[in-house]
Design a protein around this motif. Structure first.
Motif, short mmCIF file in Angstrom:
data_model
loop_
_atom_site.label_atom_id
_atom_site.label_comp_id
_atom_site.label_asym_id
_atom_site.label_seq_id
_atom_site.Cartn_x
_atom_site.Cartn_y
_atom_site.Cartn_z
N THR A 190 0.83 -1.20 0.00
CA THR A 190 0.00 0.00 0.00
C THR A 190 0.87 1.25 0.00
O THR A 190 1.76 1.41 0.85
CB THR A 190 -0.92 0.01 1.23
OG1 THR A 190 -1.73 -1.17 1.23
CG2 THR A 190 -1.82 1.23 1.24
N ALA A 191 0.61 2.14 -0.93
CA ALA A 191 1.30 3.43 -0.97
C ALA A 191 0.60 4.38 -0.02
O ALA A 191 -0.59 4.69 -0.19
CB ALA A 191 1.29 3.99 -2.39
N ILE A 192 1.31 4.83 1.01
CA ILE A 192 0.78 5.78 1.98
C ILE A 192 1.14 7.18 1.49
O ILE A 192 2.31 7.55 1.44
CB ILE A 192 1.36 5.54 3.39
CG1 ILE A 192 1.43 4.04 3.70
CG2 ILE A 192 0.56 6.30 4.42
CD1 ILE A 192 0.11 3.33 3.72
N VAL A 193 0.14 7.96 1.12
CA VAL A 193 0.37 9.21 0.42
C VAL A 193 0.56 10.37 1.40
O VAL A 193 -0.33 10.72 2.17
CB VAL A 193 -0.80 9.53 -0.54
CG1 VAL A 193 -0.47 10.77 -1.38
CG2 VAL A 193 -1.10 8.34 -1.43
N HIS A 194 1.78 10.92 1.41
CA HIS A 194 2.14 12.09 2.23
C HIS A 194 1.87 11.83 3.71
O HIS A 194 1.16 12.61 4.38
CB HIS A 194 1.37 13.32 1.75
CG HIS A 194 2.06 14.61 2.11
ND1 HIS A 194 1.60 15.45 3.11
CD2 HIS A 194 3.17 15.22 1.61
CE1 HIS A 194 2.39 16.50 3.20
NE2 HIS A 194 3.34 16.39 2.30
N VAL A 221 10.95 12.99 2.34
CA VAL A 221 11.65 12.11 3.28
C VAL A 221 11.93 12.82 4.61
O VAL A 221 11.72 12.24 5.69
CB VAL A 221 12.96 11.59 2.65
CG1 VAL A 221 13.78 10.84 3.70
CG2 VAL A 221 12.66 10.69 1.47
N ALA A 222 12.40 14.04 4.53
CA ALA A 222 12.76 14.76 5.76
C ALA A 222 11.55 14.95 6.66
O ALA A 222 11.63 14.77 7.88
CB ALA A 222 13.37 16.12 5.40
N LYS A 223 10.41 15.31 6.08
CA LYS A 223 9.19 15.51 6.89
C LYS A 223 8.70 14.20 7.48
O LYS A 223 8.25 14.15 8.62
CB LYS A 223 8.10 16.16 6.03
CG LYS A 223 8.30 17.63 5.74
CD LYS A 223 7.07 18.22 5.06
CE LYS A 223 7.23 19.72 4.84
NZ LYS A 223 6.03 20.29 4.19
N GLY A 237 13.32 -0.56 7.94
CA GLY A 237 12.79 -1.55 7.01
C GLY A 237 11.61 -1.09 6.18
O GLY A 237 11.10 -1.86 5.35
N VAL A 238 11.15 0.15 6.38
CA VAL A 238 10.01 0.67 5.62
C VAL A 238 10.53 1.46 4.41
O VAL A 238 11.36 2.36 4.56
CB VAL A 238 9.12 1.58 6.49
CG1 VAL A 238 7.94 2.11 5.68
CG2 VAL A 238 8.63 0.82 7.71
N GLU A 239 10.03 1.12 3.23
CA GLU A 239 10.45 1.83 2.02
C GLU A 239 9.85 3.23 1.99
O GLU A 239 8.66 3.42 2.28
CB GLU A 239 10.01 1.06 0.77
CG GLU A 239 10.44 1.73 -0.53
CD GLU A 239 9.98 0.98 -1.77
OE1 GLU A 239 10.25 1.47 -2.90
OE2 GLU A 239 9.36 -0.11 -1.62
#
Length: 479
Positions: A190-194, A221-223, A237-239
């Motif tokens: 699942t793609a978690i958006v923002h 990534v920083a946020k 381990g999370v992409e």
């Protein structure tokens, strides 16, 4: 065997500490209210349920953006007592007194870290003073105070007592069965958006821990890393797929679906419109021949079945073609989770067809489309008023003859406003557990809101997972 061991008065020293973590759930509130006879509706009925974008609360009004002092703070005080009696000092401790200050509300779904620290030890009287505090996800004090106990003088080591099973009731039972069923299936990528806040990150990781999804975080990534650090969440381990802002995150998440790297979407900290703009893009989106629509699943206490309300989130005032797809999507979802022949009620204010109420005309047309085989998979009737859709007694009183009336699984509302009101009333007044997904795109979409609890996010992920695996054998046409 899990053992617990106390600390005697001779073993205690200033600075000794113990802590625990727990997430406040709606069931915790209900159980505490039952035990304490505290049924303050601000505590039991509301909690952190305000939707993003709603009007702010004026100072001095009765409303609340979180649980007020009462049940939730009593619950927090109970966590302090649990540490004192079970860990520090532990078994054999006599609780002499405790003073607490309540600093701010605790919200349903919020993680509370409880810590007690030895502040003073009097070996002559075996009394110990301990500083106590409960901290929220932002490391802010929710409750603080001082406890005085008489510490044990004899060493005790014993097996930890098993907690009694939580009493089963209609509330949440069917959702628990759905989650158990979903665990048997392969986790859904699942793609978690923002996911740039603790709620969306915590919900995604909780759904992962329950075996529902394999999250791919899409956003800056920083946020994301800063939000994880602030919330105390481990992203090992999370992409993470970097995207500079919410619009780009939505587009990147949609692209992951096209690349075969994601089988579902979950909304994070962005507006629904931003996500749907990318989903519905005619060139690069996830459109199918179906209209996109949302289905609320509601586990309502006192009901013998899960109720589904649609559409309460996407289609404002659907025409006949849109309404037909709304019905088709809801039928598909209920069949996917195990309802053999879903009963669909098209709601209006009356049971007769009249030109004065356009919703009755749409209901009649949908029923005729069903008769002609244009909508398949369930039984459909309408127009039906809400009471005649779900209450056999109301049906008998009015003499309605119908296979659907009184036993509807799916409640199809004529517009978004009425659907949203029905769903929210069942949640806030009837104590329903809620979840939901959007269907009609290439993949299921979890349109979580800011007010969704961790449990709601897990159940929504279970719905999406079960539907995804069911749909793989029955692909929608693409258009």
């Amino acid at each position: 065997m899990d053992m617990i061991e106390n600390r005697t008065i001779d073993e205690l020293a200033v600075g000794d500490a113990a802590e625990s973590e727990r997430v406040l759930t709606r069931q915790d509130i209900a159980l505490f209210a039952t035990a304490s006879a505290d049924v303050n509706p601000l505590d039991v009925g509301r909690g952190a349920d305000r939707e993003a974008g709603s009007s702010p609360v004026e100072e001095g009004t009765d409303d609340t953006d979180g649980l007020q002092q009462g049940i939730a703070h009593g619950w927090a005080g109970m966590l302090i007592s649990s540490i004192l009696l079970n860990r520090l000092p532990g078994p054999g401790t006599a609780h002499l007194g405790q003073t607490l200050q309540f600093h701010q509300p605790v919200q349903i779904g919020e993680r509370v870290r409880t810590r007690v620290t030895v502040a003073a030890v009097d070996t002559a009287s075996s009394t110990v003073r301990l500083d106590c505090e409960c901290l929220n996800d932002a490391d802010e004090a929710v409750v603080s105070g001082v406890a005085e106990v008489r510490a044990p003088t004899t060493k005790i080591r014993r097996a930890r007592a098993s907690l009694p099973a939580r009493p089963k009731s209609a509330h949440g039972v069917r959702f628990a069965a759905l989650v158990d069923r979903a665990r048997e299936l392969e986790p859904l990528v699942t793609a978690i958006v923002h996911p740039c806040d603790d709620l969306s990150l915590g919900g995604a990781l909780a759904a992962r821990d329950e075996g529902m999804i394999m999250p791919v975080l899409v956003g800056p990534v920083a946020k994301i890393e800063a939000a994880a650090k602030e919330a105390g969440l481990d992203l090992a381990g999370v992409e993470i797929v970097d995207a500079p802002h919410s619009h780009a995150a939505a587009e990147a998440a949609v692209a992951l679906v096209h690349e075969g790297r994601a089988g579902a979407l979950m909304k994070g900290k962005l507006h629904t419109d931003e996500l749907l703009m990318a989903v519905l893009d005619k060139a690069r989106g996830l459109r199918t021949e179906r209209r996109l629509s949302h289905v609320f699943a509601l586990d309502v206490p006192g009901q013998d079945r899960t109720l589904f309300v649609t559409d309460a989130a996407i289609n404002i005032s659907p025409d006949l073609d849109a309404l037909a797809d709304i019905v088709r999507n809801a039928i598909d979802m209920t069949i996917a989770i195990g309802v053999d022949v879903p009963k669909v009620a098209l709601l209006s204010a009356v049971e007769t067809v009249t030109g004065k109420l356009p919703s009755t005309l749409l209901a009649a047309a949908i029923c005729k489309m069903h008769d002609r085989g244009q909508i398949t998979g369930g039984k459909i009737d309408g127009p039906l008023a809400f009471d005649n859709a779900i209450s056999p007694a109301a049906v008998a009183a009015k003499g309605i003859v119908s296979d659907v009336a009184g036993h509807a699984d799916i409640l199809v509302t004529p517009n978004l406003e009425s659907g949203n009101m029905i769903a929210k009333q069942l949640i806030h007044l009837a104590g329903a557990s809620s979840a939901g997904i959007a269907l009609g795109a290439r993949v299921p979409i979890m349109l979580t809101s800011r007010s969704d609890t961790i449990d709601a996010r897990i159940v929504s992920a279970a719905l999406a997972k079960v539907f995804y695996h069911w749909r793989r054998l029955r692909p929608l046409g693409l258009g």
